[in-house]
Design a protein around this motif. Structure first.
Motif, short mmCIF file in Angstrom:
data_model
loop_
_atom_site.label_atom_id
_atom_site.label_comp_id
_atom_site.label_asym_id
_atom_site.label_seq_id
_atom_site.Cartn_x
_atom_site.Cartn_y
_atom_site.Cartn_z
N THR A 271 7.84 9.16 4.29
CA THR A 271 9.24 9.11 4.74
C THR A 271 9.34 9.01 6.26
O THR A 271 10.29 8.42 6.78
N LYS A 272 8.36 9.53 6.97
CA LYS A 272 8.36 9.37 8.43
C LYS A 272 8.12 7.90 8.79
O LYS A 272 8.73 7.37 9.72
N ARG A 273 7.25 7.25 8.03
CA ARG A 273 7.02 5.83 8.27
C ARG A 273 8.24 5.01 7.88
O ARG A 273 8.60 4.04 8.54
N MET A 274 8.90 5.44 6.81
CA MET A 274 10.12 4.77 6.35
C MET A 274 11.22 4.89 7.41
O MET A 274 12.01 3.96 7.61
N VAL B 135 10.11 13.91 6.22
CA VAL B 135 9.33 15.15 6.24
C VAL B 135 7.84 14.91 6.02
O VAL B 135 7.00 15.60 6.60
N GLY B 136 7.48 13.95 5.18
CA GLY B 136 6.09 13.62 4.93
C GLY B 136 5.70 12.33 5.61
O GLY B 136 6.52 11.67 6.26
N SER B 137 4.44 11.94 5.46
CA SER B 137 3.95 10.75 6.14
C SER B 137 4.69 9.49 5.71
O SER B 137 5.02 8.63 6.54
N LYS C 9 0.81 -1.22 0.00
CA LYS C 9 0.00 0.00 0.00
C LYS C 9 0.85 1.27 0.00
O LYS C 9 0.31 2.38 -0.08
N GLY C 10 2.16 1.12 0.09
CA GLY C 10 3.03 2.28 0.18
C GLY C 10 3.14 3.04 -1.14
O GLY C 10 2.98 2.46 -2.22
N GLU C 11 3.42 4.34 -1.05
CA GLU C 11 3.60 5.13 -2.26
C GLU C 11 5.03 4.97 -2.78
O GLU C 11 5.93 4.53 -2.06
#
Length: 298
Positions: A73-76, A69-71, A44-46
């Protein structure tokens, strides 16, 4: 998750800036400086396009550096060594033009790399390649403050002279990268034939304004505008001189003096909203996405 895209090493380089070594034998075998990869964390990841920071063909690894910085990359950033990405696609884009320059021509050039913030990461493989092939370059690393300077020790091993500058004067030269360039040329007696600037668009814009006045050929990497990484989304559409180009397919490197930075920055802001994307599709028509792609975002 696929074992061959496993994270084998993770480091925190600065606040919200991370380095990861990823097991990707096929990708590492074909990597060159200037190119990028696309990471997809799970089903489901972008898609996240990231420039290549380093690669080891023998170990079969590729090194990436990113800022959370975004949702996505923060999850990454929550991934640790031992975790794995579902997709790690590449290498994509064109390799640095200096790699294809004839040796007898390149050996005569005095080259300065200008790295802004996370832009230090894609600069690193370029200076490393030059060093390994018998060339030398100087490098400026600029950041807002000392805590945001990254890869300093690694860069020192690959360049002739490394110059550090911070906007607040907390480390190295007090000033921005343009101030540092002028100081090197006007006060330190330095001469450069080529400048390669990689970093935030506003930084690259002002470096190019300066180097145009100084008459120095300047190459920039337009990776900040990439979203999809294939030319389908239209996000990285650029005006280069009189031509329409796409950073992910035709670049990411271009002649900095031909890039319309004001248009690119305005366009990037518009692309962030659904209304802006719809307006861009309508006004740009067939030039909105890369030729040959019939995809249109809904």
């Amino acid at each position: 998750m696929a074992d061959n895209y496993m994270i084998i090493n993770k480091e925190s380089l600065a606040d919200s800036i991370y380095l990861m070594d990823v097991k990707a034998p096929r990708v590492s075998k074909h990597c060159y400086p200037g190119q990028f990869i696309i990471v997809k964390m799970d089903e489901k990841g972008e898609r996240i396009p990231l420039t290549i920071c380093d690669y080891d063909r023998e170990a079969g690894t590729v090194t990436i550096v990113f800022q959370a910085v975004g949702s996505s990359t923060k999850r990454m950033a929550e991934y640790e060594a031992g975790d794995a990405f579902e997709d790690f696609t590449g290498p994509l884009g064109c390799r640095s033009e200096l790699i294809d320059m004839p040796r007898e021509e390149l050996i005569k050039k005095k080259i300065l790399y200008v790295a802004g913030g996370v832009g230090t990461a894609p600069v690193y493989p370029q200076v490393k390649w030059l060093k390994q092939n018998g060339y030398e370059a100087d490098c400026i690393i600029g950041a807002r403050n000392k805590d945001l300077i990254i890869l300093e020790d690694r860069m020192k091993e690959q360049v002739r002279d490394l110059y550090l500058c911070t906007d607040d004067g907390s480390y190295g030269f007090h000033g921005n990268v343009c101030d540092c360039i002028q100081d090197l040329i006007q006060n330190k007696g330095k001469h450069y034939d080529i400048i390669v600037a990689i970093g935030p668009m506003i930084m690259m814009k002002f470096v190019c304004i300066l180097t145009k006045k100084l008459g120095i050929k300047t190459i920039v990497s337009m990776n900040p505008v990439m979203v999809d990484g294939t030319g389908m989304c239209g996000a990285c559409r650029l005006t280069i001189g009189d031509n329409i180009k796409f950073a992910c397919v035709d670049g990411p490197e271009f002649d900095g003096h031909l890039v319309n930075f004001d248009e690119a920055m305005k366009r990037s802001q518009m692309y962030k909203t659904q209304e802006g994307r719809a307006m861009l599709r309508e006004t740009e028509g067939d030039t909105h996405h890369h030729p040959g792609c019939e995809c249109h975002e809904g």
